[in-house]
Design an enzyme around this catalytic site. Structure first.
Site, PDB file in Angstrom:
ATOM      1  N   SER A  12       1.965   4.017  10.231  1.00 25.54           N
ATOM      2  CA  SER A  12       1.356   4.928  11.196  1.00 25.54           C
ATOM      3  C   SER A  12       2.213   5.166  12.432  1.00 25.54           C
ATOM      4  O   SER A  12       2.087   6.200  13.087  1.00 25.54           O
ATOM      5  CB  SER A  12      -0.009   4.385  11.630  1.00 25.54           C
ATOM      6  OG  SER A  12       0.108   3.047  12.099  1.00 25.54           O
ATOM      7  N   HIS A  50      -1.884   3.076  19.238  1.00 24.66           N
ATOM      8  CA  HIS A  50      -0.759   3.791  18.648  1.00 24.66           C
ATOM      9  C   HIS A  50      -0.139   4.703  19.709  1.00 24.66           C
ATOM     10  O   HIS A  50      -0.814   5.112  20.659  1.00 24.66           O
ATOM     11  CB  HIS A  50      -1.214   4.637  17.457  1.00 24.66           C
ATOM     12  CG  HIS A  50      -1.478   3.840  16.222  1.00 24.66           C
ATOM     13  ND1 HIS A  50      -2.657   3.152  16.027  1.00 24.66           N
ATOM     14  CD2 HIS A  50      -0.723   3.622  15.117  1.00 24.66           C
ATOM     15  CE1 HIS A  50      -2.614   2.541  14.851  1.00 24.66           C
ATOM     16  NE2 HIS A  50      -1.450   2.807  14.281  1.00 24.66           N
TER      17      HIS A  50
END
Length: 258
Positions: free
Chosen positions: A27, A232
């Site tokens: 990711s 993230h």
């Protein structure tokens, strides 16, 4: 491909012109958390703002294959992404290892449970990183080399999640420190594996320094909706953090072809 680009490729120019680039990974490479996802990428969450797309757009590549996928482990990169590689691949980028070490579960534990439980879960993850992950990385890297023997491979790491400050809402500083130390352990293990493989290691902790959570100029998502985007890099994190790291490391790696 133009004749000039073909010539550059075959003469091993340090330029990115003529480069056949493949972006692998999890990711942190697909761009989860950065928005503007390719509808065709499904749950892989490949973002137009992710550093592989940004790097490819800024360079005259001959081909670009973006196969990084949210949730990928070393095993699923090996089983599901390496078909994008070939003997003509000249540049590969990769982030992998965080999911093997249970990144999502570690974060959930530290957010929902006590400091001691968090620290215990981090220690468990670090033990895995030191004892099991090296072999998994070695296996993946050898498969990448076998599929693309002429490629230069840039292995990017993971940033610290937090800047340790006296006042910041959320986790305790003890938890934040433990998570940063886990990132250091993870990056150290990956850097060593990259070195054994002869790949180029790209440490992003310096690019993100001063832009972690609690910094006041965050390039990472805190707990957010959708939850999978939490912890993230944001679009700015990819543009100002990962992209410069990739650009510098790719330039260094491609020069080795000359």
């Amino acid at each position: 491909m133009t004749f000039a680009a073909t010539s550059l490729l075959w003469t091993g120019s340090a330029s990115a012109a003529g480069t056949n680039y493949v972006a692998l990974g999890d990711s942190y490479s697909s761009g989860t958390g950065a928005g503007s996802y390719d509808p065709g990428s499904g749950s892989c969450n490949r973002s137009a703002n992710a550093y592989p797309n940004l790097w490819a757009a800024a360079h005259s590549t001959s081909s670009f294959k973006f196969v990084a996928c949210s949730g990928a482990t070393t095993a699923t990169v090996a089983s599901g992404q390496l078909g994008a590689l070939s003997s003509s691949t000249t540049l590969v980028s990769l982030t992998a290892g965080g999911n093997d070490a249970g990144f999502a579960d570690v974060m959930q534990t530290c957010v929902l449970h006590s400091t001691s439980t968090c620290q215990s879960r981090v220690a468990e993850a670090e033990s895995y990183m030191r004892n099991t992950l090296p072999g998994r990385l070695d296996s993946l890297y050898s498969k990448i080399r076998a599929k693309s023997p002429s490629a230069r491979v840039v292995v990017l790491g993971y940033p610290h999640l937090y800047k340790i400050v006296s006042v910041c809402v959320g986790l305790s500083n003890a938890k934040r420190t433990a998570l940063n130390e886990a990132a250091d352990t993870l990056d150290g293990v990956i850097a060593s594996a990259a070195g054994r493989a002869g790949f180029t290691w790209s440490d992003v902790r310096d690019e993100f320094a001063g832009h972690e959570l609690c910094s006041g100029d965050d390039w990472l998502n805190a707990v957010t909706i959708p939850l999978e985007s939490s912890y993230h890099p944001t679009a700015r994190g990819h543009r100002l953090g990962y992209l410069p790291a990739m650009t510098g490391s790719a330039s260094l790696a491609l020069k080795k072809q000359a």
